[in-house]
Design a protein around this motif. Structure first.
Motif, PDB file in Angstrom:
ATOM      1  N   UNK A 220      44.408  10.284  34.099  1.00  0.00           N
ATOM      2  CA  UNK A 220      42.950  10.264  33.622  1.00  0.00           C
ATOM      3  C   UNK A 220      42.232  11.405  33.511  1.00  0.00           C
ATOM      4  N   UNK A 221      42.729  12.341  33.488  1.00  0.00           N
ATOM      5  CA  UNK A 221      42.012  13.850  33.590  1.00  0.00           C
ATOM      6  C   UNK A 221      42.662  14.272  32.088  1.00  0.00           C
ATOM      7  N   UNK A 222      44.705  13.655  31.563  1.00  0.00           N
ATOM      8  CA  UNK A 222      45.014  14.085  30.404  1.00  0.00           C
ATOM      9  C   UNK A 222      44.308  13.295  29.026  1.00  0.00           C
ATOM     10  N   UNK A 223      43.786  11.881  30.021  1.00  0.00           N
ATOM     11  CA  UNK A 223      43.426  11.184  28.776  1.00  0.00           C
ATOM     12  C   UNK A 223      42.009  11.565  27.902  1.00  0.00           C
TER      13      UNK A 223
ATOM     14  N   UNK B 293      43.567  18.388  21.761  1.00  0.00           N
ATOM     15  CA  UNK B 293      44.981  19.287  21.232  1.00  0.00           C
ATOM     16  C   UNK B 293      46.435  19.791  22.055  1.00  0.00           C
ATOM     17  N   UNK B 294      47.605  19.545  22.184  1.00  0.00           N
ATOM     18  CA  UNK B 294      48.581  19.850  22.929  1.00  0.00           C
ATOM     19  C   UNK B 294      49.130  21.473  23.090  1.00  0.00           C
ATOM     20  N   UNK B 295      48.425  22.176  22.172  1.00  0.00           N
ATOM     21  CA  UNK B 295      48.546  22.965  22.723  1.00  0.00           C
ATOM     22  C   UNK B 295      47.303  23.178  23.097  1.00  0.00           C
ATOM     23  N   UNK B 296      46.449  23.258  22.571  1.00  0.00           N
ATOM     24  CA  UNK B 296      44.610  23.853  24.399  1.00  0.00           C
ATOM     25  C   UNK B 296      45.688  23.647  25.337  1.00  0.00           C
ATOM     26  N   UNK B 297      46.118  22.151  25.085  1.00  0.00           N
ATOM     27  CA  UNK B 297      46.594  21.715  26.844  1.00  0.00           C
ATOM     28  C   UNK B 297      47.358  21.921  27.599  1.00  0.00           C
ATOM     29  N   UNK B 298      48.409  23.394  26.633  1.00  0.00           N
ATOM     30  CA  UNK B 298      49.499  24.232  27.014  1.00  0.00           C
ATOM     31  C   UNK B 298      48.514  25.192  27.774  1.00  0.00           C
ATOM     32  N   UNK B 299      47.698  25.648  26.792  1.00  0.00           N
ATOM     33  CA  UNK B 299      46.587  26.462  27.699  1.00  0.00           C
ATOM     34  C   UNK B 299      46.039  26.346  29.127  1.00  0.00           C
ATOM     35  N   UNK B 300      45.894  25.658  28.645  1.00  0.00           N
ATOM     36  CA  UNK B 300      44.562  24.682  29.895  1.00  0.00           C
ATOM     37  C   UNK B 300      45.248  25.107  31.593  1.00  0.00           C
TER      38      UNK B 300
ATOM     39  N   UNK C  35      50.894  18.215  35.162  1.00  0.00           N
ATOM     40  CA  UNK C  35      50.609  17.412  33.215  1.00  0.00           C
ATOM     41  C   UNK C  35      50.205  18.039  32.461  1.00  0.00           C
ATOM     42  N   UNK C  36      48.931  18.270  32.508  1.00  0.00           N
ATOM     43  CA  UNK C  36      48.509  19.566  31.486  1.00  0.00           C
ATOM     44  C   UNK C  36      49.537  20.512  30.679  1.00  0.00           C
ATOM     45  N   UNK C  37      50.860  21.180  31.518  1.00  0.00           N
ATOM     46  CA  UNK C  37      51.344  21.619  30.699  1.00  0.00           C
ATOM     47  C   UNK C  37      52.468  21.153  30.016  1.00  0.00           C
TER      48      UNK C  37
ATOM     49  N   UNK D 242      54.161  21.198  27.030  1.00  0.00           N
ATOM     50  CA  UNK D 242      55.594  21.612  26.322  1.00  0.00           C
ATOM     51  C   UNK D 242      56.113  20.855  25.611  1.00  0.00           C
ATOM     52  N   UNK D 243      55.923  18.975  25.392  1.00  0.00           N
ATOM     53  CA  UNK D 243      55.878  18.373  24.140  1.00  0.00           C
ATOM     54  C   UNK D 243      56.567  18.994  22.843  1.00  0.00           C
ATOM     55  N   UNK D 244      56.276  19.882  22.552  1.00  0.00           N
ATOM     56  CA  UNK D 244      55.977  20.329  20.838  1.00  0.00           C
ATOM     57  C   UNK D 244      57.108  20.930  20.930  1.00  0.00           C
TER      58      UNK D 244
END
Length: 396
Positions: A137-140, A146-153, A211-213, A217-219
């Motif tokens: 739900x948070x990831x939604x 974006x993926x890079x921002x999710x990685x940093x968070x 999960x955000x990490x 990291x999927x990149x």
């Protein structure tokens, strides 16, 4: 990029996921079959090495599973728009929370409506499936950055949440009642709602960060295999080394300090006994670091090992639900064979009658039975998901 029928999957991810859920089953079989005196091996620094490491190795399961759930979502971004991805993650997350409170609770208790009567209260545990659901739900919402921002968070949440340790209320465990609701964000506790007692087994923070990490990291998994595996090995090695260095220094990252014990084995056990509820920075470094290295080399495994694990890893939800029901059913049958009443096992395993249970060799025997028995079922589910595109199959 993929050896499966779905082009956003990598066999190394499926294999690693399959490995951790198979390992996870050891701990759940132990819950249902181990003698009552050995319920919590981590609480005893003098416990034998075999029992300690049987429990310790299962620590890898939850963080790897949550991380790879984020990675799999990240690999789906090319197939879905941000709006479609958000809707999918939101509905799947809510679905998992509902499943935790009903289907999974029933598997743990075998009591009506997925709950169990304990001390006059109806107990509903919130375990790993609930925390995966909330994290989705948070990831939604977060995936729109974006993926890079999710990685940093994700990194910030994992690195920083132990700053809460000195100021967050310390609870006595999952049956601690009467705390404000916000305490459950970072500590085990129970929430009383009329006759219902909701046990927060998995505090929420920092699981969404894991999960955000994974989503960010999927990149890396979209790069060439050589570059991907090189990065995974480098990151995994650094994370593992950081765990050892920080644990030795004892300056930050876990509220449970280690001490030199009377024996070398006792010292090793205490050193490795880091905090899981909630997962500390050191817990996540200790588990995700080696897992990254293993993911990089997973493709080198022989087919006899790799293929069965890939099958399990492609249907982790189906395996999770089925193995709980099967293990509990086997426990009921075994208890009846020992002369107990079946009714005595229609509850959570820590309420099973005194005198019931087997030793560690028996636990491993039942675990192997569960794995072998579920393989044909998982292979069938994986085949159905591979040849059909029904929307509801993505929720299994």
């Amino acid at each position: 990029m993929t050896t499966g029928d779905r082009d956003y999957r990598l066999s190394s991810i499926d294999m690693l996921r399959g490995l951790v859920i198979v390992i996870m089953a050891i701990d759940h079989v132990r819950d249902f079959f181990m003698v009552a005196a050995e319920v919590d091996p981590m609480a005893n620094p003098d416990i034998g090495a075999a029992l300690f490491f049987t429990r310790w190795i299962t620590h890898y399961c939850a963080p790897v599973f949550v991380f790879l759930a984020g990675t799999s979502a990240g690999l789906m971004t090319a197939r879905r728009t941000p709006s479609a991805m958000g809707a999918f993650l939101l509905t799947r997350g809510v679905w998992l929370i509902l499943i935790e409170c009903s289907v999974i609770a029933l598997a743990w208790s075998f009591a009506p409506h997925g709950v169990a009567q304990a001390g006059g209260a109806i107990v509903v545990p919130l375990g790993v499936i609930w925390v995966i659901g909330v994290s989705m739900v948070v990831l939604a919402g977060a995936q729109r950055f974006g993926q890079r921002a999710c990685f940093v968070i994700g990194v910030a949440m994992i690195l920083g949440h132990n700053l809460l340790d000195p100021i967050w209320p310390v609870t006595s465990g999952v049956f601690d009642v009467g705390r404000p609701l916000w305490v459950a964000l970072h500590a085990q506790m129970a929430i009383a709602a009329g006759p219902v007692l909701i046990g927060v087994v998995y505090p929420l923070v920092p699981w969404p960060g894991v999960m955000l990490l994974g989503y960010g990291t999927a990149l890396v998994f979209q790069e060439s295999p050589e570059r991907r595996d090189g990065r995974l090995i480098a990151w995994g090695t650094v994370a593992t080394a950081a765990f050892v260095a920080l644990r030795l220094a004892g300056i930050y990252g876990d509220p449970n300090p280690w001490r030199v014990q009377a024996t070398a084995l006792g010292t090793i056990i205490d050193f490795l006994n880091v905090t899981k509820y909630p997962p500390s920075l050191l817990f996540l470094l200790m588990t995700l670091g080696p897992a990254a290295v293993l993911c990089a080399v997973a493709g080198r495994a022989v087919d006899a090992v790799r293929q069965p694990l890939v099958v399990f890893g492609r249907v982790p939800f189906a395996f999770y639900v089925a193995h709980l029901y099967l293990a509990h059913a086997l426990a009921v049958a075994f208890g009846v064979s020992l002369g107990f009443s079946a009714r005595q096992f229609l509850t959570f395993s820590f309420f099973f009658p005194q005198g019931y249970g087997v030793g560690l060799p028996g636990v491993y025997a039942v675990w192997l039975l569960v794995i072998v028995a579920l393989y044909p079922f998982c292979r069938w589910v994986a085949a159905v998901k591979a040849r059909r595109r029904d929307w509801w199959l993505s929720y299994l």
